[in-house]
Motif scaffolding. Structure first.
Motif, PDB file in Angstrom:
ATOM      1  N   ALA A 180       0.837  -1.200   0.000  1.00 50.43           N
ATOM      2  CA  ALA A 180       0.000   0.000   0.000  1.00 50.43           C
ATOM      3  C   ALA A 180       0.871   1.249   0.000  1.00 50.43           C
ATOM      4  O   ALA A 180       1.904   1.317   0.680  1.00 50.43           O
ATOM      5  N   ARG A 181       0.437   2.233  -0.792  1.00 51.37           N
ATOM      6  CA  ARG A 181       1.135   3.507  -0.861  1.00 51.37           C
ATOM      7  C   ARG A 181       0.112   4.633  -0.652  1.00 51.37           C
ATOM      8  O   ARG A 181      -1.021   4.550  -1.138  1.00 51.37           O
ATOM      9  N   ALA A 182       0.523   5.685   0.013  1.00 56.36           N
ATOM     10  CA  ALA A 182      -0.361   6.825   0.279  1.00 56.36           C
ATOM     11  C   ALA A 182       0.326   8.106  -0.178  1.00 56.36           C
ATOM     12  O   ALA A 182       1.537   8.170  -0.328  1.00 56.36           O
ATOM     13  N   GLY A 183      -0.446   9.095  -0.412  1.00 54.93           N
ATOM     14  CA  GLY A 183       0.104  10.387  -0.799  1.00 54.93           C
ATOM     15  C   GLY A 183      -0.385  10.802  -2.166  1.00 54.93           C
ATOM     16  O   GLY A 183      -0.835   9.992  -2.977  1.00 54.93           O
ATOM     17  N   ALA A 209      17.184  -0.442   2.039  1.00 62.85           N
ATOM     18  CA  ALA A 209      17.871  -0.037   3.273  1.00 62.85           C
ATOM     19  C   ALA A 209      17.004   0.869   4.137  1.00 62.85           C
ATOM     20  O   ALA A 209      17.178   0.927   5.376  1.00 62.85           O
ATOM     21  N   ARG A 210      16.041   1.566   3.600  1.00 61.55           N
ATOM     22  CA  ARG A 210      15.176   2.497   4.313  1.00 61.55           C
ATOM     23  C   ARG A 210      13.827   1.854   4.686  1.00 61.55           C
ATOM     24  O   ARG A 210      12.870   2.572   4.968  1.00 61.55           O
ATOM     25  N   GLY A 211      13.748   0.525   4.657  1.00 62.84           N
ATOM     26  CA  GLY A 211      12.541  -0.145   5.107  1.00 62.84           C
ATOM     27  C   GLY A 211      11.688  -0.723   4.019  1.00 62.84           C
ATOM     28  O   GLY A 211      10.611  -1.271   4.262  1.00 62.84           O
ATOM     29  N   GLY A 212      12.143  -0.652   2.769  1.00 61.47           N
ATOM     30  CA  GLY A 212      11.372  -1.233   1.683  1.00 61.47           C
ATOM     31  C   GLY A 212      11.458  -2.755   1.707  1.00 61.47           C
ATOM     32  O   GLY A 212      12.341  -3.331   2.371  1.00 61.47           O
ATOM     33  N   ARG A 217       9.740   5.626   2.255  1.00 56.84           N
ATOM     34  CA  ARG A 217       9.895   6.916   2.898  1.00 56.84           C
ATOM     35  C   ARG A 217      10.264   8.041   1.918  1.00 56.84           C
ATOM     36  O   ARG A 217       9.945   9.216   2.200  1.00 56.84           O
ATOM     37  N   LYS A 218      10.904   7.699   0.826  1.00 51.39           N
ATOM     38  CA  LYS A 218      11.318   8.742  -0.125  1.00 51.39           C
ATOM     39  C   LYS A 218      10.438   8.759  -1.377  1.00 51.39           C
ATOM     40  O   LYS A 218      10.722   9.519  -2.313  1.00 51.39           O
ATOM     41  N   TYR A 227       9.475  -2.362  -6.249  1.00 49.42           N
ATOM     42  CA  TYR A 227      10.669  -2.105  -7.080  1.00 49.42           C
ATOM     43  C   TYR A 227      10.807  -0.601  -7.257  1.00 49.42           C
ATOM     44  O   TYR A 227       9.938   0.062  -7.851  1.00 49.42           O
ATOM     45  N   ALA A 228      11.909  -0.053  -6.763  1.00 49.74           N
ATOM     46  CA  ALA A 228      12.114   1.397  -6.794  1.00 49.74           C
ATOM     47  C   ALA A 228      12.477   1.868  -8.198  1.00 49.74           C
ATOM     48  O   ALA A 228      13.221   1.198  -8.938  1.00 49.74           O
ATOM     49  N   CYS A 229      11.942   3.048  -8.514  1.00 49.34           N
ATOM     50  CA  CYS A 229      12.244   3.710  -9.793  1.00 49.34           C
ATOM     51  C   CYS A 229      11.993   2.755 -10.957  1.00 49.34           C
ATOM     52  O   CYS A 229      10.920   2.195 -11.078  1.00 49.34           O
TER      53      CYS A 229
END
Length: 242
Positions: A180-183, A209-212, A217-218, A227-229
């Protein structure tokens, strides 16, 4: 009565008897010299066992006994008999003789040490047999060392997440929402955040490393696939399957 024509006939007979006869042995001025020169040339041209074609002269008287002409003619005749005529076409045919002259020794073979003759069947057959080949193959096989594969060493030290291990632990494709993502304006925020990383791999490492992947958080994973970016786990999965 004797007619005048009879007297004319007698006069012609008398004149013919008094006429000077030219001897047959005198061919003319300068003719003896041409015979001598021709005989000398013929004698000089008969050399090396090769006789040039004869020059046919107009018929003339035989040279006088003991003269220079007779000596030259006799010399040419002896040379022609002692040196048989050869076929000039065969001598200049360009074909190598089957047997070399004894005066020409056979060429010395160049030292071929170090040059392989494995393509020469006769040379190989003289020193190797089927049995020797089999023994050599067996000897080579006995020297083989089979190395069994071992597990990859564990990365020692460091707290940096392993994106390869993460890619192999997941099975869902890119874009499938799992978390889930919010914002608001998640895509715009992700574009600005991803621009700060030199590569998608570095973004994924920092994301984990930041909790994914549970936390973002970013804002690097707006669609919630983990999967980031633009990072994609597919290449790592394909590599593990061979």
């Amino acid at each position: 009565m004797i007619r005048p024509a009879f007297f004319v006939f007698l006069a012609l007979v008398a004149l013919s008897g008094c006429a000077t006869q030219i001897p047959a042995s005198n061919p003319g001025v300068g003719f003896d010299n041409s015979l001598s020169a021709q005989a000398a040339r013929d004698a000089a041209l008969v050399q090396g066992g090769v006789r040039v074609p004869e020059t046919y002269l107009p018929p003339g008287p035989a040279p006088l006994p003991g003269s220079a002409e007779e000596t030259a003619a006799e010399t040419a005749r002896v040379l022609a008999e002692t040196r048989p005529a050869a076929d000039s076409a065969a001598l200049n045919s360009g074909v190598t003789p089957l047997q070399a002259s004894p005066s020409n020794p056979a060429p010395v073979a160049v030292n071929t040490a170090g040059i392989s003759d494995e393509n020469d069947f006769d040379a190989v057959a003289q020193r190797q047999t089927i049995e020797s080949d089999a023994a050599r193959i067996a000897q080579n096989r006995a020297q083989y060392e089979v190395i069994q594969p071992e597990a990859l060493p564990t990365r020692a030290g460091g707290e940096q997440p392993n994106i390869v291990a993460f890619a192999l632990q997941t099975t869902h494709p890119v874009g499938a929402r799992v978390y889930a993502r919010a914002g608001l304006n998640g895509e715009g925020r992700a574009a600005r955040a991803c621009a700060a990383y030199p590569s998608p791999d570095q973004a994924q490492i920092d994301f984990l490393a930041r909790g994914g992947p549970e936390r973002d958080r970013k804002g690097l994973d707006p669609d919630g696939d983990g999967y980031a970016c633009t990072w994609d786990p597919t290449p790592f999965r394909m590599a593990s399957q061979g």
